[in-house]
Enzyme design. Structure first.
Site, PDB file in Angstrom:
ATOM      1  N   ASP A 162      28.970  46.064  38.608  1.00 12.82           N
ATOM      2  CA  ASP A 162      30.279  46.628  38.954  1.00 12.82           C
ATOM      3  C   ASP A 162      30.179  48.063  39.485  1.00 12.82           C
ATOM      4  OD1 ASP A 162      31.703  44.345  38.378  1.00 12.82           O
ATOM      5  OD2 ASP A 162      32.055  44.899  36.299  1.00 12.82           O
ATOM      6  N   TYR A 186      31.274  38.140  38.470  1.00 13.12           N
ATOM      7  CA  TYR A 186      31.509  39.176  37.482  1.00 13.12           C
ATOM      8  C   TYR A 186      30.194  39.885  37.173  1.00 13.12           C
ATOM      9  CZ  TYR A 186      36.066  37.004  36.933  1.00 13.12           C
ATOM     10  OH  TYR A 186      37.321  36.522  37.169  1.00 13.12           O
TER      11      TYR A 186
END
Length: 291
Positions: A170, A140
């Site tokens: 991300d 993540y």
């Protein structure tokens, strides 16, 4: 969405959302004379992902997926697999960021995808690159920042590594992937063949740490970094230290308080100056506050 047929339903955590992306209609008043001349006109992209919440689109999902047509399929059924195979045969690009091995377990290995459509470009994001000892791990945003070195050089020297609020893991990885896909589209125009474009979040974060990598080279050679607060009285180790808000381009810099801080928590300014302008910059201060 309308009620889906049985073969497109199933347990919510098993369903996958497919976004079909094509250049959207131009906003009224900005329509080009020849829409077909737009750089990506006619390019069809499959954005293959899990649905966040059963029977509901999360806010983050809707923010990032406007102007896309949506279809929900269960790839664990023969009917769902057939739908995805049909879409792959008709698409130019397929993008996914499932957990490592998920596409293979669905039966959609790169070899099978390439067989279905030799011209298709397959874009894949994973936490770590193939061959990494951590290649099978889910990653993540915050993990990527730590694994890529950004957190270790962010923060103050007397505190822990710090995570940036910016999406270095991300969104930054997605931009690296987009560059690769665009390059692959140019390559396909020359060869007629598609290819797999794989990007890892660790590598993408590390690529943004290029200034710190430069500083590491300098530290290895001379043992200190003049623009860091640790110089000249602090101690340098064998790794680039955390420098708080110090300038990272070789010139001094810091965040300074501004008028209005009592009521505005963001009343700060970042001040930095190049060496050749230092004397001129300091002159008004010296006149106002003589020694």
């Amino acid at each position: 969405m309308n009620q889906a047929p049985p073969y497109m339903k199933g347990k919510p955590q098993r369903d996958s959302r497919i976004q079909l992306s094509q250049p959207p209609e131009p906003i009224t008043g900005t329509k080009p004379e020849n829409p077909g001349s737009l750089p990506l006109a006619g390019i069809k992209i499959i954005d293959f992902k899990l649905r966040d919440i059963a029977d509901l689109d999360a806010l983050y999902f809707t923010m990032l997926n406007s102007n896309k047509r949506s279809l929900e399929v269960n790839t664990k059924t023969p009917e769902g697999k057939a739908i995805l195979e049909k879409l792959i045969r008709e698409a130019d690009v397929l993008v996914e960021n499932f957990a490592p091995g998920a596409m293979d377990r669905m039966g959609f290995t790169w070899e099978h995808i390439h067989e279905l459509n030799p011209r298709l470009i397959f874009g894949s994001v994973k936490g770590f690159s193939d061959g990494s000892p951590y290649a099978d791990l889910k990653v993540y945003e915050n993990v990527a920042q730590c694994a890529g070195g950004a957190a270790s050089t962010t923060g103050f020297w007397d505190g822990p590594p710090t995570i940036s609020a910016a999406a270095l893991g991300d969104s930054n990885t997605g931009m690296h992937l987009a560059i690769g896909i665009l390059t692959a589209l140019i390559g396909r125009a020359q060869t007629g063949k598609g290819q797999k474009v794989a990007v890892s979040m660790q590598d993408a974060v590390l690529n943004l740490c290029r200034v710190k990598l430069r500083d590491q080279e300098r530290l290895d050679h001379v043992g200190y970094l003049e623009e860091y607060p640790q110089y000249p009285n602090g101690k340098f180790t064998d790794a680039v230290p955390r420098g708080g808000n110090a300038g990272g381009g070789g010139q001094p810099g810091w965040i300074l308080k501004c008028k209005g801080l009592e009521t505005d928590p963001n009343a700060y300014i970042y001040f930095t100056v190049q060496e050749q302008n230092w004397a001129q910059t300091c002159r008004p201060t010296a006149a106002t506050h003589p020694p």
